[in-house]
Design an enzyme around this catalytic site. Structure first.
Site, PDB file in Angstrom:
ATOM      1  N   ASP A 148     -64.513 -32.596 -40.066  1.00  0.00           N
ATOM      2  CA  ASP A 148     -65.509 -33.032 -38.965  1.00  0.00           C
ATOM      3  C   ASP A 148     -64.857 -32.691 -37.692  1.00  0.00           C
ATOM      4  O   ASP A 148     -63.679 -32.747 -37.474  1.00  0.00           O
ATOM      5  CB  ASP A 148     -66.096 -34.505 -39.047  1.00  0.00           C
ATOM      6  CG  ASP A 148     -67.027 -34.845 -38.143  1.00  0.00           C
ATOM      7  OD1 ASP A 148     -68.029 -34.000 -37.745  1.00  0.00           O
ATOM      8  OD2 ASP A 148     -66.789 -35.726 -37.244  1.00  0.00           O
ATOM      9  N   ASP A 157     -66.278 -39.259 -39.660  1.00  0.00           N
ATOM     10  CA  ASP A 157     -66.517 -40.628 -38.852  1.00  0.00           C
ATOM     11  C   ASP A 157     -67.685 -41.017 -38.477  1.00  0.00           C
ATOM     12  O   ASP A 157     -67.709 -41.961 -38.046  1.00  0.00           O
ATOM     13  CB  ASP A 157     -65.579 -40.494 -37.471  1.00  0.00           C
ATOM     14  CG  ASP A 157     -66.294 -39.594 -36.497  1.00  0.00           C
ATOM     15  OD1 ASP A 157     -66.595 -38.421 -36.792  1.00  0.00           O
ATOM     16  OD2 ASP A 157     -66.736 -40.308 -35.608  1.00  0.00           O
TER      17      ASP A 157
END
Length: 258
Positions: A9, A207
């Site tokens: 990410d 996250d």
């Protein structure tokens, strides 16, 4: 170790809380590639909002728009735009509540209002300016993701109204709008299918809430220390905060770096 496939990410994972790429993370990516691993990005961002990062890291494979537009080694291998009837209905419904929208196409994004403070606050967290105004941008054009700007109390109404869409909150004022079933996991599945990996060879680092399906899907998942508890519970491993060399620590934790 045999070559593995590793997805990262961007915000809060590759980039720190100040939207900077730590030198330790950049070096780690280089080592992974030198060791023969396949490295890719998996993000909710459109391709034009992380072009410079791809160039800096020399990565040409990515899952963007939360899985709706997938590129492998510079070649588009999967597209999954939002249904046009659904977009018309969503726009009409959101307008009734004065909830602005940002339509995200493959080349740029446009807002259906000239200015709105919620758009300004959310978009600036991505390091870009308020999108230009074009309320008709979604008509007769492929839109891979839409940003809907509303607070939590209105969230349930959209979920009940639009069973053919996914709504994933990423900011207190905004949700990603995706085709039903759309996720980073679906994009990663295209890589696995194309390259012949098995899930046990696939790693993912994330996250935020839009990373949950991805973390649950791959064989080896790592949540950043700055992730919400719900995201951490979805991951096999939890590393340190991104600002505490969390990415490198996570790679060491799963044995990809020594």
């Amino acid at each position: 170790m045999k070559p593995q496939m590793i997805f990262f990410d961007i915000d809060g994972t590759l980039l720190d809380h100040n939207k900077q790429l730590p030198s330790s993370a950049k070096q780690a990516i280089q080592v992974l590639k030198e060791n023969g691993h396949e490295v890719a990005i998996a993000t909710g961002r459109p391709p034009y909002l992380f072009r410079e990062l791809r160039e800096e890291l020399e990565i040409d494979s990515f899952v963007s728009f939360n899985g709706q537009y997938v590129v492998l080694r510079g070649e588009v291998i999967y597209k999954n735009p939002l249904g046009r009837k659904s977009l018309h209905a969503l726009t009409k419904f959101a307008n009734q509540y004065n909830h602005p929208l940002v339509y995200m196409g493959p080349e740029t994004m446009k807002a259906n209002t000239a200015y709105h403070p919620h758009i300004e606050e959310c978009i600036t967290t991505l390091g870009v300016e308020h999108p230009n105004h074009d309320p008709y941008y979604f008509i007769d054009r492929d839109i891979y993701q839409t940003l809907l700007f509303c607070t939590n109390e209105h969230e349930a109404a959209y979920g009940e109204k639009f069973g053919d869409l996914n709504f994933i909150r990423w900011h207190q004022f905004s949700m990603d709008v995706l085709p039903f079933g759309g996720s980073k996991a679906q994009g990663i599945a295209r890589f696995i299918e194309k390259l012949g990996y098995v899930k046990e060879q696939v790693y993912a680092f994330g996250d935020n809430l839009n990373d949950i399906e991805m973390l649950q899907f791959v064989g080896n998942s790592v949540a950043m220390g700055n992730a919400p508890d719900l995201v951490k519970k979805a991951a096999k491993y939890v590393t340190k905060d991104v600002d505490d060399n969390g990415l490198v620590h996570g790679l060491e934790l799963v044995g990809l770096l020594k």
